[in-house]
Scaffold this motif. Structure first.
Motif, PDB file in Angstrom:
ATOM      1  N   ASP A 177      32.831  23.450  53.143  1.00 63.01           N
ATOM      2  CA  ASP A 177      31.270  23.630  52.660  1.00 63.01           C
ATOM      3  C   ASP A 177      31.464  22.465  54.113  1.00 63.01           C
ATOM      4  O   ASP A 177      31.866  22.234  54.489  1.00 63.01           O
ATOM      5  CB  ASP A 177      30.746  22.153  51.321  1.00 63.01           C
ATOM      6  CG  ASP A 177      30.815  23.612  50.479  1.00 63.01           C
ATOM      7  OD1 ASP A 177      30.525  25.022  50.572  1.00 63.01           O
ATOM      8  OD2 ASP A 177      31.094  22.783  48.789  1.00 63.01           O
ATOM      9  N   ILE A 178      30.364  22.901  54.641  1.00 59.30           N
ATOM     10  CA  ILE A 178      29.677  23.009  55.874  1.00 59.30           C
ATOM     11  C   ILE A 178      28.439  21.972  55.763  1.00 59.30           C
ATOM     12  O   ILE A 178      27.176  22.538  56.047  1.00 59.30           O
ATOM     13  CB  ILE A 178      30.081  23.566  57.493  1.00 59.30           C
ATOM     14  CG1 ILE A 178      31.266  24.300  57.812  1.00 59.30           C
ATOM     15  CG2 ILE A 178      29.241  23.328  58.780  1.00 59.30           C
ATOM     16  CD1 ILE A 178      31.408  24.636  58.617  1.00 59.30           C
ATOM     17  N   GLU A 179      28.638  21.094  56.054  1.00 57.79           N
ATOM     18  CA  GLU A 179      26.977  20.388  55.536  1.00 57.79           C
ATOM     19  C   GLU A 179      26.425  19.921  57.499  1.00 57.79           C
ATOM     20  O   GLU A 179      27.285  19.192  57.927  1.00 57.79           O
ATOM     21  CB  GLU A 179      27.728  18.938  55.183  1.00 57.79           C
ATOM     22  CG  GLU A 179      26.475  17.677  54.931  1.00 57.79           C
ATOM     23  CD  GLU A 179      26.446  16.650  54.096  1.00 57.79           C
ATOM     24  OE1 GLU A 179      27.819  16.069  54.362  1.00 57.79           O
ATOM     25  OE2 GLU A 179      25.914  16.280  53.143  1.00 57.79           O
ATOM     26  N   VAL A 180      25.429  19.563  57.668  1.00 60.63           N
ATOM     27  CA  VAL A 180      24.329  18.882  58.538  1.00 60.63           C
ATOM     28  C   VAL A 180      23.448  17.748  57.850  1.00 60.63           C
ATOM     29  O   VAL A 180      22.787  18.128  57.081  1.00 60.63           O
ATOM     30  CB  VAL A 180      23.835  20.714  59.387  1.00 60.63           C
ATOM     31  CG1 VAL A 180      24.820  21.167  60.332  1.00 60.63           C
ATOM     32  CG2 VAL A 180      23.127  21.321  58.195  1.00 60.63           C
ATOM     33  N   ASP A 181      23.531  17.197  58.971  1.00 60.77           N
ATOM     34  CA  ASP A 181      22.504  15.754  58.933  1.00 60.77           C
ATOM     35  C   ASP A 181      21.523  15.206  59.825  1.00 60.77           C
ATOM     36  O   ASP A 181      22.666  14.736  61.010  1.00 60.77           O
ATOM     37  CB  ASP A 181      23.554  14.955  58.118  1.00 60.77           C
ATOM     38  CG  ASP A 181      23.145  13.227  57.752  1.00 60.77           C
ATOM     39  OD1 ASP A 181      21.796  13.511  57.474  1.00 60.77           O
ATOM     40  OD2 ASP A 181      24.188  12.820  57.161  1.00 60.77           O
ATOM     41  N   ALA A 197      26.664  26.505  58.468  1.00 60.91           N
ATOM     42  CA  ALA A 197      26.708  25.409  57.953  1.00 60.91           C
ATOM     43  C   ALA A 197      26.047  26.396  56.368  1.00 60.91           C
ATOM     44  O   ALA A 197      25.137  27.136  56.365  1.00 60.91           O
ATOM     45  CB  ALA A 197      25.746  24.849  57.986  1.00 60.91           C
ATOM     46  N   ASN A 198      26.126  24.887  55.561  1.00 63.55           N
ATOM     47  CA  ASN A 198      25.725  25.731  53.623  1.00 63.55           C
ATOM     48  C   ASN A 198      25.399  24.123  53.408  1.00 63.55           C
ATOM     49  O   ASN A 198      24.298  24.853  52.172  1.00 63.55           O
ATOM     50  CB  ASN A 198      26.473  26.580  53.121  1.00 63.55           C
ATOM     51  CG  ASN A 198      27.799  25.467  52.715  1.00 63.55           C
ATOM     52  OD1 ASN A 198      28.516  25.368  53.247  1.00 63.55           O
ATOM     53  ND2 ASN A 198      27.977  25.638  51.341  1.00 63.55           N
ATOM     54  N   VAL A 199      25.330  23.232  53.772  1.00 66.80           N
ATOM     55  CA  VAL A 199      25.384  22.336  53.077  1.00 66.80           C
ATOM     56  C   VAL A 199      24.172  21.474  53.849  1.00 66.80           C
ATOM     57  O   VAL A 199      23.952  20.774  55.199  1.00 66.80           O
ATOM     58  CB  VAL A 199      26.013  21.337  52.512  1.00 66.80           C
ATOM     59  CG1 VAL A 199      25.435  19.927  51.853  1.00 66.80           C
ATOM     60  CG2 VAL A 199      27.170  22.219  51.601  1.00 66.80           C
ATOM     61  N   LEU A 200      23.016  21.648  53.993  1.00 64.04           N
ATOM     62  CA  LEU A 200      21.739  20.564  54.165  1.00 64.04           C
ATOM     63  C   LEU A 200      21.145  19.694  54.033  1.00 64.04           C
ATOM     64  O   LEU A 200      20.103  19.428  52.968  1.00 64.04           O
ATOM     65  CB  LEU A 200      20.710  22.328  54.432  1.00 64.04           C
ATOM     66  CG  LEU A 200      21.450  23.233  54.642  1.00 64.04           C
ATOM     67  CD1 LEU A 200      19.828  24.501  54.779  1.00 64.04           C
ATOM     68  CD2 LEU A 200      21.223  23.200  56.321  1.00 64.04           C
ATOM     69  N   VAL A 201      21.627  18.532  54.611  1.00 70.46           N
ATOM     70  CA  VAL A 201      21.230  17.109  54.012  1.00 70.46           C
ATOM     71  C   VAL A 201      19.510  17.008  54.521  1.00 70.46           C
ATOM     72  O   VAL A 201      19.353  17.446  55.908  1.00 70.46           O
ATOM     73  CB  VAL A 201      21.575  16.006  55.170  1.00 70.46           C
ATOM     74  CG1 VAL A 201      20.834  14.346  54.408  1.00 70.46           C
ATOM     75  CG2 VAL A 201      23.418  16.491  53.978  1.00 70.46           C
ATOM     76  N   ALA A 202      18.546  16.601  54.600  1.00 66.79           N
ATOM     77  CA  ALA A 202      17.435  16.712  54.963  1.00 66.79           C
ATOM     78  C   ALA A 202      16.732  15.172  54.384  1.00 66.79           C
ATOM     79  O   ALA A 202      16.650  15.087  52.637  1.00 66.79           O
ATOM     80  CB  ALA A 202      16.108  17.764  54.754  1.00 66.79           C
ATOM     81  N   GLY A 203      16.087  14.002  54.122  1.00 64.53           N
ATOM     82  CA  GLY A 203      15.376  12.559  54.393  1.00 64.53           C
ATOM     83  C   GLY A 203      14.275  13.024  54.563  1.00 64.53           C
ATOM     84  O   GLY A 203      13.088  13.199  53.430  1.00 64.53           O
ATOM     85  N   SER A 204      13.675  12.775  56.248  1.00 73.36           N
ATOM     86  CA  SER A 204      12.191  12.298  56.244  1.00 73.36           C
ATOM     87  C   SER A 204      11.184  14.467  55.613  1.00 73.36           C
ATOM     88  O   SER A 204      10.418  13.771  55.329  1.00 73.36           O
ATOM     89  CB  SER A 204      11.788  11.937  57.166  1.00 73.36           C
ATOM     90  OG  SER A 204      12.393  12.823  57.961  1.00 73.36           O
ATOM     91  N   TYR A 205      12.527  14.695  55.856  1.00 74.93           N
ATOM     92  CA  TYR A 205      11.564  16.238  55.839  1.00 74.93           C
ATOM     93  C   TYR A 205      10.742  16.120  54.442  1.00 74.93           C
ATOM     94  O   TYR A 205       9.635  16.442  53.699  1.00 74.93           O
ATOM     95  CB  TYR A 205      11.923  17.174  56.355  1.00 74.93           C
ATOM     96  CG  TYR A 205      11.151  19.010  55.796  1.00 74.93           C
ATOM     97  CD1 TYR A 205      10.230  19.096  56.838  1.00 74.93           C
ATOM     98  CD2 TYR A 205      12.134  19.743  55.065  1.00 74.93           C
ATOM     99  CE1 TYR A 205       9.510  20.565  56.864  1.00 74.93           C
ATOM    100  CE2 TYR A 205      10.798  20.905  54.893  1.00 74.93           C
ATOM    101  CZ  TYR A 205       9.944  21.275  55.388  1.00 74.93           C
ATOM    102  OH  TYR A 205       9.509  22.600  55.573  1.00 74.93           O
ATOM    103  N   ILE A 206      11.769  15.647  53.327  1.00 74.13           N
ATOM    104  CA  ILE A 206      11.275  16.102  52.068  1.00 74.13           C
ATOM    105  C   ILE A 206      11.106  15.306  51.058  1.00 74.13           C
ATOM    106  O   ILE A 206       9.739  15.360  50.527  1.00 74.13           O
ATOM    107  CB  ILE A 206      12.754  15.822  50.539  1.00 74.13           C
ATOM    108  CG1 ILE A 206      13.391  17.432  51.512  1.00 74.13           C
ATOM    109  CG2 ILE A 206      12.470  16.330  49.579  1.00 74.13           C
ATOM    110  CD1 ILE A 206      14.047  18.026  50.734  1.00 74.13           C
ATOM    111  N   PHE A 207      11.258  13.794  51.841  1.00 74.13           N
ATOM    112  CA  PHE A 207      10.719  12.680  50.968  1.00 74.13           C
ATOM    113  C   PHE A 207       9.393  11.646  51.490  1.00 74.13           C
ATOM    114  O   PHE A 207       8.898  10.741  50.919  1.00 74.13           O
ATOM    115  CB  PHE A 207      12.172  11.322  51.123  1.00 74.13           C
ATOM    116  CG  PHE A 207      12.912  11.826  49.740  1.00 74.13           C
ATOM    117  CD1 PHE A 207      12.153  11.464  48.076  1.00 74.13           C
ATOM    118  CD2 PHE A 207      14.235  11.615  50.070  1.00 74.13           C
ATOM    119  CE1 PHE A 207      13.182  11.751  47.442  1.00 74.13           C
ATOM    120  CE2 PHE A 207      15.180  11.787  48.678  1.00 74.13           C
ATOM    121  CZ  PHE A 207      14.513  12.121  47.796  1.00 74.13           C
TER     122      PHE A 207
END
Ligand code: DX5
Ligand code: ZN
Length: 231
Positions: A177-181, A197-207
């Protein structure tokens, strides 16, 4: 070659921590594939966030996996505590440990606790810090901003590192898995999946939105047509 499953992973750094349990449940109900916990120690990065107790609270609140991102200076000292707290994936920074042998030792230790091990690098750090350990890594985290805070803009230059890791994984027949953050949103996500990449971290865009499902669906749709072919 088949496409690898895209995982969308909200970071609780931008959640309303007064209602942490409700927030992570809402993210799960909105279609999140994992929950991302950003652990900062005030030393490896200037900010301080939380430790294993909060990871444990998240774990008890959801049934999807918990992805723990250690931004701490001494990950060897604390890895077991975070595994015991319920991390399903535990990612440490390669630049926080002393050379490739230490990277390998910690990867093995994390795996010995039944947890998927991962390695991260900041935008200014080379992937060579961990590439020789690739067969022992379940998840590579290519930081798309400098570790330390939410709400930054994605650094486009790091896409080359995603391509290099994905190519190497394909070449060696490794299912990684390749994650981006950092800076991931409805537009930048597709750049990352196109690069591999296939693992997508999103903080402000979602919360920081009122409709988590809409944001997660927007990311998912935008990545549908852009995913690189991976094993
Ligand atoms: C940054 C953290 C990220 C952060 C991302 O150091 O590792 O997980 O929460 O935040 P956004 O998605 O707002 O850039
Ligand atoms: Zn993170």
């Amino acid at each position: 070659m088949a496409a690898k499953q895209i995982k969308i992973v909200p970071s609780i750094l931008s959640a309303d921590l007064r209602a942490l349990s409700r927030e992570v449940k809402a993210a799960q109900d909105a279609g999140a594939d994992m929950i991302h916990c950003d652990v900062m120690d005030g030393h490896f990065v200037p900010n301080i966030t939380f430790g294993p107790l909060v990871v444990e609270a998240v774990k008890k609140s959801v049934s999807i996996p918990v992805d723990v991102h250690l931004m701490i200076s001494d990950p060897r000292r604390y890895a077991k505590s975070f595994c015991d707290a319920g991390a399903d994936v535990l990612v440490f920074h390669a630049e926080a440990v002393d050379g490739l042998n230490s990277v390998k030792t910690l990867l093995d230790e994390i795996r010995s606790y039944g947890v998927r091990p991962g390695v991260a690098v900041n935008p200014d750090k080379p992937i060579e810090l961990f590439m020789d350990a690739l067969p022992a890594i379940d998840q590579v985290l290519i930081m798309t901003v400098y570790a330390g805070s939410a709400g930054q803009k994605l650094i486009v230059d790091v896409l080359d590192k995603i391509r290099a890791v994905r190519q190497a994984a394909i070449h060696r027949g490794l299912d990684i898995d390749i994650e981006v953050d950092g800076g991931i949103n409805g537009e930048t996500a597709a750049l990352c999946t196109a690069a591999g990449a296939n693992v997508l971290v999103a903080g402000s865009y979602i919360f920081c939105s009122n409709d988590y499902a809409e944001r997660i669906n927007t990311i998912r749709k935008s990545t549908n047509l852009s995913q690189a072919s991976v094993p």
